[in-house]
Motif scaffolding. Structure first.
Motif, mmCIF file in Angstrom:
data_model
loop_
_atom_site.group_PDB
_atom_site.id
_atom_site.type_symbol
_atom_site.label_atom_id
_atom_site.label_comp_id
_atom_site.label_asym_id
_atom_site.label_seq_id
_atom_site.Cartn_x
_atom_site.Cartn_y
_atom_site.Cartn_z
ATOM 1 N N VAL A 26 9.749 8.152 14.405
ATOM 2 C CA VAL A 26 9.726 9.569 14.042
ATOM 3 C C VAL A 26 9.871 9.681 12.532
ATOM 4 O O VAL A 26 10.740 9.042 11.938
ATOM 5 C CB VAL A 26 10.874 10.337 14.737
ATOM 6 N N PHE A 27 9.041 10.528 11.912
ATOM 7 C CA PHE A 27 9.028 10.672 10.464
ATOM 8 C C PHE A 27 9.114 12.148 10.089
ATOM 9 O O PHE A 27 8.429 12.983 10.672
ATOM 10 C CB PHE A 27 7.757 10.066 9.874
ATOM 11 N N TYR A 28 9.972 12.445 9.105
ATOM 12 C CA TYR A 28 10.108 13.810 8.594
ATOM 13 C C TYR A 28 10.081 13.729 7.078
ATOM 14 O O TYR A 28 10.696 12.843 6.483
ATOM 15 C CB TYR A 28 11.424 14.432 9.067
ATOM 16 N N GLN A 29 9.363 14.662 6.455
ATOM 17 C CA GLN A 29 9.239 14.671 5.001
ATOM 18 C C GLN A 29 9.157 16.109 4.537
ATOM 19 O O GLN A 29 8.541 16.950 5.209
ATOM 20 C CB GLN A 29 7.977 13.896 4.619
ATOM 21 N N THR A 30 9.753 16.397 3.391
ATOM 22 C CA THR A 30 9.800 17.773 2.903
ATOM 23 C C THR A 30 8.528 18.223 2.195
ATOM 24 O O THR A 30 8.363 19.408 1.950
ATOM 25 C CB THR A 30 10.984 17.973 1.948
ATOM 26 N N GLY A 31 7.657 17.334 1.865
ATOM 27 C CA GLY A 31 6.429 17.680 1.159
ATOM 28 C C GLY A 31 5.800 16.408 0.631
ATOM 29 O O GLY A 31 6.225 15.303 0.948
#
Length: 155
Positions: free
Chosen positions: A130-135
Motif C-alpha cells: 500500500v502506497f500513500y503520497q501527498t503529491g
C-alpha cells in the motif's frame, strides 16, 4: 537556570514511557525544524510493524518506509516509534493502517511532501503493498527509492 530549546516541550524522550494501547491514544511529538528553509528528505524505516486483522484477530506484519520533506516541524522519533507500536493490538486492514499513518503525519507535520510505503507480508498467500503520497515528489531533493523489492519471499 534552564535554557529553553526546541526540545524543551518533549514529554516522551529521555523518560520511561508505556506503549499506547491504540493509535488514537498515541501522542506524536514534534520539534521545530532547525534547518527550516533547506529542502532535504527524512526517512524512517519500520521493518517489524505489526497490527491485527480486524476479522480474525491474527497478526499482520509489514515493512514500512516513511519519507518526508520537512517544512517547519520534524517528528520526534521516539513518539513515532510509540505511535507505530500502538498498532500492535489495533485491528485494521493493511490499506487503512498505511493510509491512516500517512494522513496523520501529514496533518501533524504539514510537510512539504510525504510518502509512505507499506510492504505487507502475505497472509493467505497474497502480499498487499500500500502506497500513500501527498503529491508529486519535488525535483530539487534527492529522494531515494524505498529499496523494498516486490514480494519474493521477503525476509
Amino acid at each position: 537556570m534552564s535554557e529553553e530549546t526546541i526540545y524543551s516541550n518533549l514529554k516522551q524522550l529521555g523518560g520511561d514511557t508505556v506503549l499506547p494501547t491504540n493509535p488514537e491514544e498515541a501522542e506524536l511529538e514534534r520539534v521545530e525544524n532547525p534547518q527550516a528553509g533547506v529542502r532535504y528528505a527524512v526517512r524512517f524505516t519500520a521493518p517489524e510493524f505489526t497490527s491485527l486483522c480486524p476479522m480474525t484477530g491474527q497478526p499482520d506484519f509489514a515493512h514500512l518506509v516513511i519519507d518526508y520533506i520537512p517544512n517547519k516541524f520534524l517528528v520526534e522519533s521516539k513518539s513515532l516509534k510509540l505511535y507505530l507500536g500502538s498498532f500492535r493490538n489495533h485491528g485494521a486492514f493493511h490499506e487503512d493502517c498505511t493510509v491512516s499513518i500517512g494522513r496523520r503525519l501529514e496533518e501533524f507535520l504539514d510537510p512539504i511532501w510525504l510518502r509512505i510505503g507499506g510492504y505487507w507480508y502475505p497472509r493467505g498467500g497474497i502480499p498487499i503493498d500500500v502506497f500513500y503520497q501527498t503529491g508529486e515528489a519535488p525535483k530539487d531533493v534527492w529522494i531515494p527509492d524505498q529499496g523494498v523489492p516486490t514480494y519474493r519471499g521477503r525476509g
